[in-house]
Design a protein around this motif. Structure first.
Motif, PDB file in Angstrom:
ATOM      1  N   ARG A 168       0.828  -1.212   0.000  1.00  0.00           N
ATOM      2  CA  ARG A 168       0.000   0.000   0.000  1.00  0.00           C
ATOM      3  C   ARG A 168       0.860   1.259   0.000  1.00  0.00           C
ATOM      4  O   ARG A 168       0.446   2.297  -0.538  1.00  0.00           O
ATOM      5  CB  ARG A 168      -0.961  -0.025   1.187  1.00  0.00           C
ATOM      6  CG  ARG A 168      -2.036  -1.104   1.060  1.00  0.00           C
ATOM      7  CD  ARG A 168      -3.136  -0.935   2.097  1.00  0.00           C
ATOM      8  NE  ARG A 168      -4.061  -2.055   2.082  1.00  0.00           N
ATOM      9  CZ  ARG A 168      -5.090  -2.186   1.225  1.00  0.00           C
ATOM     10  NH1 ARG A 168      -5.300  -1.252   0.302  1.00  0.00           N
ATOM     11  NH2 ARG A 168      -5.888  -3.231   1.297  1.00  0.00           N
ATOM     12  N   CYS A 169       2.033   1.195   0.567  1.00  0.00           N
ATOM     13  CA  CYS A 169       2.959   2.330   0.507  1.00  0.00           C
ATOM     14  C   CYS A 169       3.305   2.644  -0.951  1.00  0.00           C
ATOM     15  O   CYS A 169       3.350   3.813  -1.364  1.00  0.00           O
ATOM     16  CB  CYS A 169       4.224   2.024   1.303  1.00  0.00           C
ATOM     17  SG  CYS A 169       5.441   3.366   1.320  1.00  0.00           S
ATOM     18  N   GLU A 170       3.543   1.602  -1.752  1.00  0.00           N
ATOM     19  CA  GLU A 170       3.823   1.800  -3.169  1.00  0.00           C
ATOM     20  C   GLU A 170       2.601   2.368  -3.889  1.00  0.00           C
ATOM     21  O   GLU A 170       2.713   3.253  -4.749  1.00  0.00           O
ATOM     22  CB  GLU A 170       4.242   0.477  -3.812  1.00  0.00           C
ATOM     23  CG  GLU A 170       5.486  -0.173  -3.216  1.00  0.00           C
ATOM     24  CD  GLU A 170       6.728   0.687  -3.368  1.00  0.00           C
ATOM     25  OE1 GLU A 170       6.852   1.407  -4.388  1.00  0.00           O
ATOM     26  OE2 GLU A 170       7.595   0.659  -2.467  1.00  0.00           O
ATOM     27  N   LEU A 171       1.422   1.877  -3.551  1.00  0.00           N
ATOM     28  CA  LEU A 171       0.195   2.340  -4.204  1.00  0.00           C
ATOM     29  C   LEU A 171      -0.115   3.791  -3.851  1.00  0.00           C
ATOM     30  O   LEU A 171      -0.627   4.547  -4.678  1.00  0.00           O
ATOM     31  CB  LEU A 171      -0.973   1.429  -3.824  1.00  0.00           C
ATOM     32  CG  LEU A 171      -0.884  -0.008  -4.349  1.00  0.00           C
ATOM     33  CD1 LEU A 171      -2.026  -0.858  -3.798  1.00  0.00           C
ATOM     34  CD2 LEU A 171      -0.897  -0.036  -5.875  1.00  0.00           C
ATOM     35  N   VAL A 172       0.172   4.182  -2.616  1.00  0.00           N
ATOM     36  CA  VAL A 172      -0.020   5.577  -2.215  1.00  0.00           C
ATOM     37  C   VAL A 172       0.918   6.486  -2.998  1.00  0.00           C
ATOM     38  O   VAL A 172       0.517   7.551  -3.494  1.00  0.00           O
ATOM     39  CB  VAL A 172       0.189   5.736  -0.696  1.00  0.00           C
ATOM     40  CG1 VAL A 172       0.354   7.209  -0.324  1.00  0.00           C
ATOM     41  CG2 VAL A 172      -0.983   5.145   0.061  1.00  0.00           C
ATOM     42  N   GLN A 173       2.182   6.082  -3.131  1.00  0.00           N
ATOM     43  CA  GLN A 173       3.116   6.885  -3.912  1.00  0.00           C
ATOM     44  C   GLN A 173       2.656   7.009  -5.361  1.00  0.00           C
ATOM     45  O   GLN A 173       2.794   8.069  -5.991  1.00  0.00           O
ATOM     46  CB  GLN A 173       4.503   6.255  -3.866  1.00  0.00           C
ATOM     47  CG  GLN A 173       5.174   6.332  -2.506  1.00  0.00           C
ATOM     48  CD  GLN A 173       6.491   5.596  -2.488  1.00  0.00           C
ATOM     49  OE1 GLN A 173       7.492   6.095  -3.003  1.00  0.00           O
ATOM     50  NE2 GLN A 173       6.504   4.402  -1.919  1.00  0.00           N
ATOM     51  N   ASP A 174       2.101   5.931  -5.896  1.00  0.00           N
ATOM     52  CA  ASP A 174       1.581   5.965  -7.259  1.00  0.00           C
ATOM     53  C   ASP A 174       0.415   6.941  -7.374  1.00  0.00           C
ATOM     54  O   ASP A 174       0.324   7.717  -8.339  1.00  0.00           O
ATOM     55  CB  ASP A 174       1.129   4.559  -7.669  1.00  0.00           C
ATOM     56  CG  ASP A 174       0.618   4.504  -9.098  1.00  0.00           C
ATOM     57  OD1 ASP A 174       1.353   4.926 -10.012  1.00  0.00           O
ATOM     58  OD2 ASP A 174      -0.521   4.039  -9.304  1.00  0.00           O
ATOM     59  N   ALA A 175      -0.482   6.931  -6.383  1.00  0.00           N
ATOM     60  CA  ALA A 175      -1.649   7.815  -6.420  1.00  0.00           C
ATOM     61  C   ALA A 175      -1.255   9.283  -6.303  1.00  0.00           C
ATOM     62  O   ALA A 175      -1.957  10.169  -6.804  1.00  0.00           O
ATOM     63  CB  ALA A 175      -2.609   7.443  -5.285  1.00  0.00           C
ATOM     64  N   MET A 176      -0.117   9.568  -5.662  1.00  0.00           N
ATOM     65  CA  MET A 176       0.323  10.947  -5.451  1.00  0.00           C
ATOM     66  C   MET A 176       1.313  11.429  -6.508  1.00  0.00           C
ATOM     67  O   MET A 176       1.610  12.624  -6.587  1.00  0.00           O
ATOM     68  CB  MET A 176       0.977  11.074  -4.066  1.00  0.00           C
ATOM     69  CG  MET A 176       0.043  10.799  -2.909  1.00  0.00           C
ATOM     70  SD  MET A 176       0.906  10.796  -1.326  1.00  0.00           S
ATOM     71  CE  MET A 176       1.410  12.508  -1.179  1.00  0.00           C
ATOM     72  N   HIS A 177       1.820  10.511  -7.320  1.00  0.00           N
ATOM     73  CA  HIS A 177       2.909  10.854  -8.234  1.00  0.00           C
ATOM     74  C   HIS A 177       2.454  11.815  -9.330  1.00  0.00           C
ATOM     75  O   HIS A 177       1.379  11.674  -9.904  1.00  0.00           O
ATOM     76  CB  HIS A 177       3.467   9.582  -8.873  1.00  0.00           C
ATOM     77  CG  HIS A 177       4.611   9.839  -9.799  1.00  0.00           C
ATOM     78  ND1 HIS A 177       5.780  10.425  -9.397  1.00  0.00           N
ATOM     79  CD2 HIS A 177       4.768   9.582 -11.137  1.00  0.00           C
ATOM     80  CE1 HIS A 177       6.609  10.530 -10.417  1.00  0.00           C
ATOM     81  NE2 HIS A 177       6.013  10.030 -11.487  1.00  0.00           N
ATOM     82  N   GLN A 178       3.327  12.785  -9.618  1.00  0.00           N
ATOM     83  CA  GLN A 178       3.122  13.700 -10.732  1.00  0.00           C
ATOM     84  C   GLN A 178       4.323  13.588 -11.669  1.00  0.00           C
ATOM     85  O   GLN A 178       5.475  13.649 -11.208  1.00  0.00           O
ATOM     86  CB  GLN A 178       2.989  15.132 -10.214  1.00  0.00           C
ATOM     87  CG  GLN A 178       1.836  15.303  -9.223  1.00  0.00           C
ATOM     88  CD  GLN A 178       1.844  16.674  -8.596  1.00  0.00           C
ATOM     89  OE1 GLN A 178       1.429  17.644  -9.204  1.00  0.00           O
ATOM     90  NE2 GLN A 178       2.327  16.762  -7.356  1.00  0.00           N
ATOM     91  N   PRO A 179       4.114  13.426 -12.967  1.00  0.00           N
ATOM     92  CA  PRO A 179       5.207  13.136 -13.895  1.00  0.00           C
ATOM     93  C   PRO A 179       6.352  14.142 -13.857  1.00  0.00           C
ATOM     94  O   PRO A 179       7.521  13.766 -13.988  1.00  0.00           O
ATOM     95  CB  PRO A 179       4.512  13.134 -15.267  1.00  0.00           C
ATOM     96  CG  PRO A 179       3.093  12.781 -14.963  1.00  0.00           C
ATOM     97  CD  PRO A 179       2.793  13.402 -13.631  1.00  0.00           C
ATOM     98  N   TRP A 180       6.040  15.416 -13.645  1.00  0.00           N
ATOM     99  CA  TRP A 180       7.080  16.438 -13.674  1.00  0.00           C
ATOM    100  C   TRP A 180       8.009  16.370 -12.464  1.00  0.00           C
ATOM    101  O   TRP A 180       9.152  16.855 -12.506  1.00  0.00           O
ATOM    102  CB  TRP A 180       6.454  17.836 -13.741  1.00  0.00           C
ATOM    103  CG  TRP A 180       5.544  18.151 -12.587  1.00  0.00           C
ATOM    104  CD1 TRP A 180       4.208  17.959 -12.513  1.00  0.00           C
ATOM    105  CD2 TRP A 180       5.932  18.693 -11.307  1.00  0.00           C
ATOM    106  NE1 TRP A 180       3.710  18.341 -11.294  1.00  0.00           N
ATOM    107  CE2 TRP A 180       4.747  18.803 -10.533  1.00  0.00           C
ATOM    108  CE3 TRP A 180       7.138  19.104 -10.754  1.00  0.00           C
ATOM    109  CZ2 TRP A 180       4.746  19.304  -9.237  1.00  0.00           C
ATOM    110  CZ3 TRP A 180       7.142  19.596  -9.460  1.00  0.00           C
ATOM    111  CH2 TRP A 180       5.960  19.689  -8.714  1.00  0.00           C
ATOM    112  N   ALA A 181       7.529  15.778 -11.372  1.00  0.00           N
ATOM    113  CA  ALA A 181       8.263  15.833 -10.106  1.00  0.00           C
ATOM    114  C   ALA A 181       9.634  15.169 -10.197  1.00  0.00           C
ATOM    115  O   ALA A 181      10.597  15.625  -9.570  1.00  0.00           O
ATOM    116  CB  ALA A 181       7.443  15.184  -8.999  1.00  0.00           C
ATOM    117  N   SER A 182       9.749  14.102 -10.977  1.00  0.00           N
ATOM    118  CA  SER A 182      11.019  13.380 -11.073  1.00  0.00           C
ATOM    119  C   SER A 182      12.070  14.161 -11.865  1.00  0.00           C
ATOM    120  O   SER A 182      13.239  13.803 -11.850  1.00  0.00           O
ATOM    121  CB  SER A 182      10.794  12.011 -11.713  1.00  0.00           C
ATOM    122  OG  SER A 182      10.209  12.149 -12.997  1.00  0.00           O
TER     123      SER A 182
END
Length: 412
Positions: A168-182
């Protein structure tokens, strides 16, 4: 002892070497020694025993529980002492490591490794992976060979109850991820006149970013409006609630789940429920906040814990009237630790049972940490005494082991 851990020892699986990140097992005689070199005393909670390591000092550990059993597995990170539950069994932790790269999410780590720790990982031929999958259901065994989608892989792990908090930690990061952030870092932010702390807050919550800042980023990074991305805060709330509901032991509360649940509730305008959530989250150890991966560290200038920083915004009187909460507002890290340790030591002295005393002494050591190894020496002695008096002999034994390691390594 869990059957899979007994099998790991009896069949001497530990004599082999894996190909994954955690490829270095501790020999059985090392686990039974008076003071294993692999234990990081003080930094590592004293109910953990390392089992599998990488080459950088990070460990997959087994945790002694209140029933004198070696229970859940924990991934412990030496760089800051952070820890994350990795399943109920060693076999589950190894399965999670084998398939984590196939899960949704940006694969953000606690620190940037010098080299790819999995560059030679061959799960289909890895001896640890083969052993771990022997101890799984058919659905999990098939997962290794089948080319399932990332979402399907996550659903299988959750359905079969494999390392659910970590999944679920991975899924939360996926739900919050924005493409530009990286693509953004502190140097680049400075070049275009943006505060890096502000940028981190926008990575955390896209809704905080003003349009003029987005236009700057869009121009600098040559983005389109499509690249701004959309966060799924409803999914964040769902996963965080599931983690909290599965964590009934107060000593195992996971800070990142409380932090993000509280913020998701605050974000949709329910201040009363958010305050109650942050109040409970404030009691979780800061070593479980996953602040770098979740981008909650933009609030660290306000308080030692995200939940306390948000409480200060929403209900400052509650914080001011609480000796514990107000101590977490201390801007000086050493002062904050001293105040928090003193608070929990005082609470331990007022405990009405040895079980309660043990819980509070553990919080004294691993809520926000202790700034002195000398202090840890006294604390470990008291933790062992309280655990023994409470009938928690496994925890007492481990605390005494950590105490010997502290003496051997630091001479205190």
């Amino acid at each position: 002892m869990a059957p899979d851990l007994a099998d790991w020892l009896d069949r001497e699986i530990w004599k082999r070497n894996g190909t994954g990140e955690f490829r270095l097992p501790i020999p059985a005689d090392g686990l039974l020694s008076d003071a294993p070199d692999e234990i990081w005393p003080g930094l590592m909670p004293c109910d953990l025993l390392p089992i599998l390591g990488d080459s950088d000092g990070n460990w997959v550990c087994v945790r002694a529980d209140a029933n004198n059993q070696m229970g859940e597995m924990v991934q412990w990170f030496h760089g800051g002492g952070d820890w994350m539950p990795w399943g109920k069994r060693l076999a589950d932790a190894i399965v999670f490591e084998a398939v984590v790269e196939r899960l949704p999410g940006p694969r953000r780590r606690l620190a940037i490794p010098a080299e790819n720790p999995k560059q030679n990982f061959d799960p289909l031929n890895d001896p640890f992976v083969h052993w771990a999958f022997e101890h799984q259901t058919k659905a999990i065994r098939e997962l290794l060979a089948e080319q399932t989608s990332s979402q399907e892989s996550a659903e299988v792990l959750l359905r079969e109850n494999i390392a659910c908090e970590a999944v679920r930690c991975e899924l939360v990061q996926d739900a919050m991820h924005q493409p530009w952030a990286s693509r953004l870092n502190g140097k680049l932010a400075s070049q275009i006149g943006l505060s890096w702390n502000d940028c981190v807050s926008w990575m955390f919550d896209a809704g905080r970013m003003p349009d003029d800042a987005w236009n700057l980023l869009k121009e600098k990074l040559k983005l389109s409006d499509h690249d701004r991305g959309e966060q799924d805060w409803s999914a964040v709330e769902t996963h965080c609630r599931a983690v909290i509901d599965a964590t009934t032991d107060s000593a195992r509360q996971i800070a990142w789940a409380w932090d993000l649940l509280g913020y998701a509730i605050e974000r949709r305008g329910d201040s009363s429920a958010a305050i109650d959530t942050f109040r409970q989250g404030a009691n979780a150890s800061s070593f479980t906040d996953q602040a770098v991966r979740m981008n909650t560290h933009w609030m660290q200038q306000e308080a030692a814990k995200f939940s306390v920083a948000r409480l200060q915004k929403l209900d400052p009187n509650r914080v001011a009237n609480s000796k514990y909460l107000s101590s977490l507002l201390a801007t000086n890290t050493q002062s904050c630790r001293q105040q928090v340790v003193e608070y929990w030591m005082d609470q331990a002295n007022q405990a009405t049972s040895e079980v309660q005393r043990h819980e509070r002494l553990m919080k004294a050591g691993w809520d926000v940490g202790v700034d002195s190894f000398v202090r840890y020496s006294t604390l470990l002695d008291r933790v062992a005494e309280a655990a023994e008096a409470a009938g928690q002999h496994a925890r007492a034994s481990l605390a005494n082991t950590h105490r010997r390691c502290l003496r051997n390594r630091y001479g205190v």
